[in-house]
Scaffold this motif. Structure first.
Motif, PDB file in Angstrom:
ATOM      1  N   GLY A  23       0.828  -1.206   0.000  1.00  0.00           N
ATOM      2  CA  GLY A  23       0.000   0.000   0.000  1.00  0.00           C
ATOM      3  C   GLY A  23       0.857   1.249   0.000  1.00  0.00           C
ATOM      4  N   ARG A  24       1.911   1.221   0.798  1.00  0.00           N
ATOM      5  CA  ARG A  24       2.804   2.376   0.873  1.00  0.00           C
ATOM      6  C   ARG A  24       3.501   2.600  -0.474  1.00  0.00           C
ATOM      7  N   ASP A  30       2.262   1.828  -3.265  1.00  0.00           N
ATOM      8  CA  ASP A  30       1.228   2.313  -4.175  1.00  0.00           C
ATOM      9  C   ASP A  30       0.884   3.778  -3.927  1.00  0.00           C
ATOM     10  N   GLY A  31       1.548   4.374  -2.939  1.00  0.00           N
ATOM     11  CA  GLY A  31       1.356   5.801  -2.718  1.00  0.00           C
ATOM     12  C   GLY A  31       0.396   6.140  -1.593  1.00  0.00           C
ATOM     13  N   ALA A  32       0.029   5.142  -0.781  1.00  0.00           N
ATOM     14  CA  ALA A  32      -0.886   5.417   0.323  1.00  0.00           C
ATOM     15  C   ALA A  32      -0.147   6.142   1.450  1.00  0.00           C
ATOM     16  N   GLN A  43      -4.119   6.424   4.989  1.00  0.00           N
ATOM     17  CA  GLN A  43      -4.801   5.601   3.977  1.00  0.00           C
ATOM     18  C   GLN A  43      -4.428   4.138   4.128  1.00  0.00           C
TER      19      GLN A  43
END
Lengths: 367, 275
Positions: free
Chosen positions: B173-174, B176-178, B182
């Protein structure tokens, strides 16, 4: 596409230094493989590049920009994890959409991109499936698709094939190589599997205990290992080693005396080495030649027949085992005596500190 | 032979299970039974299992006290305390599970150790704090105290559930830009939802049944159902019929709620096993 540059990167956990100053530059479109035994720091180094681990000191540059303190999602990278790390609560489509959605891409554009990538990876029939309903190979494909769809500057792979069975691993290896050629993306790939490293890499970085042992093309590492560690690590079955006494050398080669008293003149330079020094001779199993009689004889202990090739394990008089890779149809049997020939041009010499002597001639494929 | 042993073991285990279940349930069963007896029947010896049921105790209970007032207080306090506790515990457990430091383990143990202190030990300071902040006999005051007493258990439970979520999924997730927020809300929470639900349910039950602080920090305005029950165990003599009726009324909602969400609770408590 992008370049990546590591300048004296270091990582310290509590008091222990895990990465001990690594410098490396990765060119555009290059496929670089970090390889080494477990615990060598290869995954940590990849995670430092990804931004999942802090960098204790040194600089990390992507496209010339220092990104040490940039959030992982803003570095323009995409990562494929060993465990795939798909979002279990989202279907395949949503898994690939997640990053695009976070970046604020409009819905229509997202759909076009995802459908395109799904077609490339043959994932179209599974777009509505949850990861739990997919096989290992399909999950792997989704993980790769999730990375591709973001159109990253650099792809990071952390042992992506180690959870697959042997057949699928071979297939995915070929697919990944083809994909890399097609996308032409800069790729950093971590593995402990030297077959993956040899077959896929443009450039291999061999790591041990947080230090770079050698950087080079696969064949450079194979033909001109810089030290004992690389010589042992690259190549399967591993290189044979035995000790010898250095006799003297000139510009065309160095002479050593083997344990049985015979002399070997190896085409490597040995500047400054004193006669009488103990050195190590190395030769790969595929370079040792079998003869039925002659010097260097020993008893055959084990024979491994793999069909195309045969591995003959020979016990030498001094107790050491030398593995010989020979023809699949060789008639030698266990408990017979064989004689070994060591072609000098294929021999490597290593100084007492483990460093290899420079070969007088570079191998044509390892320029 | 082996099969036979297995069958007899299974029968034995079944009988044992039912025995324990009945033994545990018996007081509740007897309470419900007594609530439908008249006061005379309730104290008769030997106790009667079969009798003419009457609602007289319930009628008297409803006449004497405003059940709905107490019930509403209990709902407000339990739901409020649970909501605040979960809201505070999720980020705490998230950071402890995924970004542990040298002190994480110690912090967790210290939090748990606060549960080992008998509540009466801090009664006076908490009473004085509540009085000085004008929170005596208010739902807010009671909810805050309930929330604080349960917070350690809730953090512990969530911590355990979060640990079951593989860290690479959050890292993906990180990548992926979260943002951290988020990552927590879009990736972690949906994955840990069964665990969070069963934690919330447990907190709800603990708050519902909490008597010590209710009795000491409330009198009339914010008195919850536990105070309602207590008001029927009067010093002028026990009226078992009315006491049972009041108790049945007090536990009925949470009992029914627990029954309905039983599946969720079991699923949450065996989260790790079915991952």
């Amino acid at each position: 596409m992008a370049t990546v540059e590591l300048k004296n990167l270091r990582k310290t956990y509590l008091t222990e230094e895990i990465i001990k100053g690594i410098s490396l530059s990765i060119e555009e479109r290059e496929f670089v493989v970090f390889v080494g035994p477990s615990g060598c720091g290869k995954s940590t180094l990849l995670r430092m590049i990804a931004g999942l681990e802090d960098i204790t000191s040194g600089d990390l540059l992507i496209d010339g920009q220092r990104v040490n303190d940039v959030e992982p999602g803003k570095r323009g990278l995409a990562m494929v994890f060993q465990s795939y790390a798909l979002y279990p609560h989202m279907n395949v489509y949503k898994n690939m959409e997640f990053g695009l959605k976070l970046s604020g891409m409009p819905e229509a554009e997202r759909r076009t991109k995802i459908e395109h990538v799904a077609r490339t990876l043959q994932l179209e029939p599974y777009l509505n499936h949850k990861p739990g309903q997919l096989s290992g190979g399909q999950r792997q494909r989704v993980a790769i698709g999730r990375a591709i769809v973001r159109n990253p500057k650099v792809f990071l792979f952390d042992e992506p094939l180690s959870n697959l069975d042997a057949a699928l691993r071979g297939q995915m290896r070929v697919e990944l190589s083809a994909l890399h050629r097609k996308l032409g993306a800069t790729t950093i790939y971590v593995t402990h599997d030297q077959v993956e490293a040899m077959t896929m890499a443009d450039k291999i970085v061999v790591l041990q205990k947080g230090v770079v042992e050698q950087i080079g093309s696969p064949l450079e590492l194979y033909h001109h290992p810089r030290n004992l560690f690389v010589a042992r690590f690259i190549g399967s079955p591993p290189m044979n080693f035995f000790s010898a006494i250095f006799q003297g050398g000139d510009a065309a080669g160095s002479s050593v005396q083997l344990r049985d008293g015979s002399n070997l003149y190896v085409p490597v330079t040995s500047p400054g080495l004193l006669p009488g020094t103990k050195v190590t001779v190395g030769i790969r199993p595929e370079h040792v030649e079998l003869a039925s009689s002659g010097p260097n004889s020993g008893g055959v202990e084990v024979i491994e027949r793999l069909g195309a090739i045969t591995l003959v394990h020979v016990r030498m008089p001094d107790g050491e085992i030398i593995v010989v890779q020979t023809d699949g149809a060789v008639l030698t049997d266990v408990d017979t005596r064989v004689s070994l020939t060591l072609p000098p041009r294929n021999c490597h010499l290593f100084a007492p500190d483990g460093l290899a002597f420079e070969a007088c001639h570079r191998h044509p494929l390892a320029a | 032979m082996a099969l036979k042993t297995k069958t007899s073991t299974r029968i034995g285990v079944t009988i044992l299970g039912w025995g324990i279940a009945l033994w545990l349930f018996f007081p509740i069963f007897w309470m419900i039974l007594t609530s439908f007896k008249s006061e005379v029947q309730a104290i008769s010896t030997p106790p009667k299992l079969f009798f003419m049921p009457t609602l007289s105790s319930y009628a008297e209970v409803f006449e004497r006290a405003n059940y709905w007032h107490f019930a509403l207080n209990t709902v407000i306090v339990s739901v409020g305390a649970t909501a605040i506790a979960i809201a505070l515990a999720v980020p705490a457990a998230y950071s402890m599970a995924f970004m542990p430091s040298k002190r994480t383990r110690g912090t967790l143990l210290w939090m748990l150790s606060t549960r080992m202190l008998p509540p009466v030990g801090v009664l006076v300071p908490i009473y004085i704090l509540a009085r000085n902040t004008h929170l005596l006999d208010t739902c807010t005051g009671l909810a805050i105290v309930d929330m604080l007493t349960n917070l350690p258990i809730i953090v512990w439970m969530l911590y355990t559930f979060f640990r079951e979520v593989p860290a690479p999924i959050l890292e993906a997730g990180r990548m992926d830009g979260a943002t951290r927020w988020q990552e927590m809300t879009l990736v972690l929470l949906p994955l840990a939802l069964p665990g969070i639900a069963s934690t919330a349910l447990l907190s709800l039950i603990l708050c519902w049944n909490e008597a010590f602080w209710s009795l000491n920090l409330t009198s009339s305005h914010a008195a919850p159902l536990t105070a309602f029950i207590a008001s029927f165990s009067s010093p002028e003599g026990l009226f078992f019929g009315k006491l049972s009726a009041a108790s049945t009324l007090a536990v009925a909602p949470i009992l029914v709620f627990g029954w309905i969400s039983q599946k969720q609770l079991v699923r949450g408590l065996t989260f790790g096993a079915v991952k």
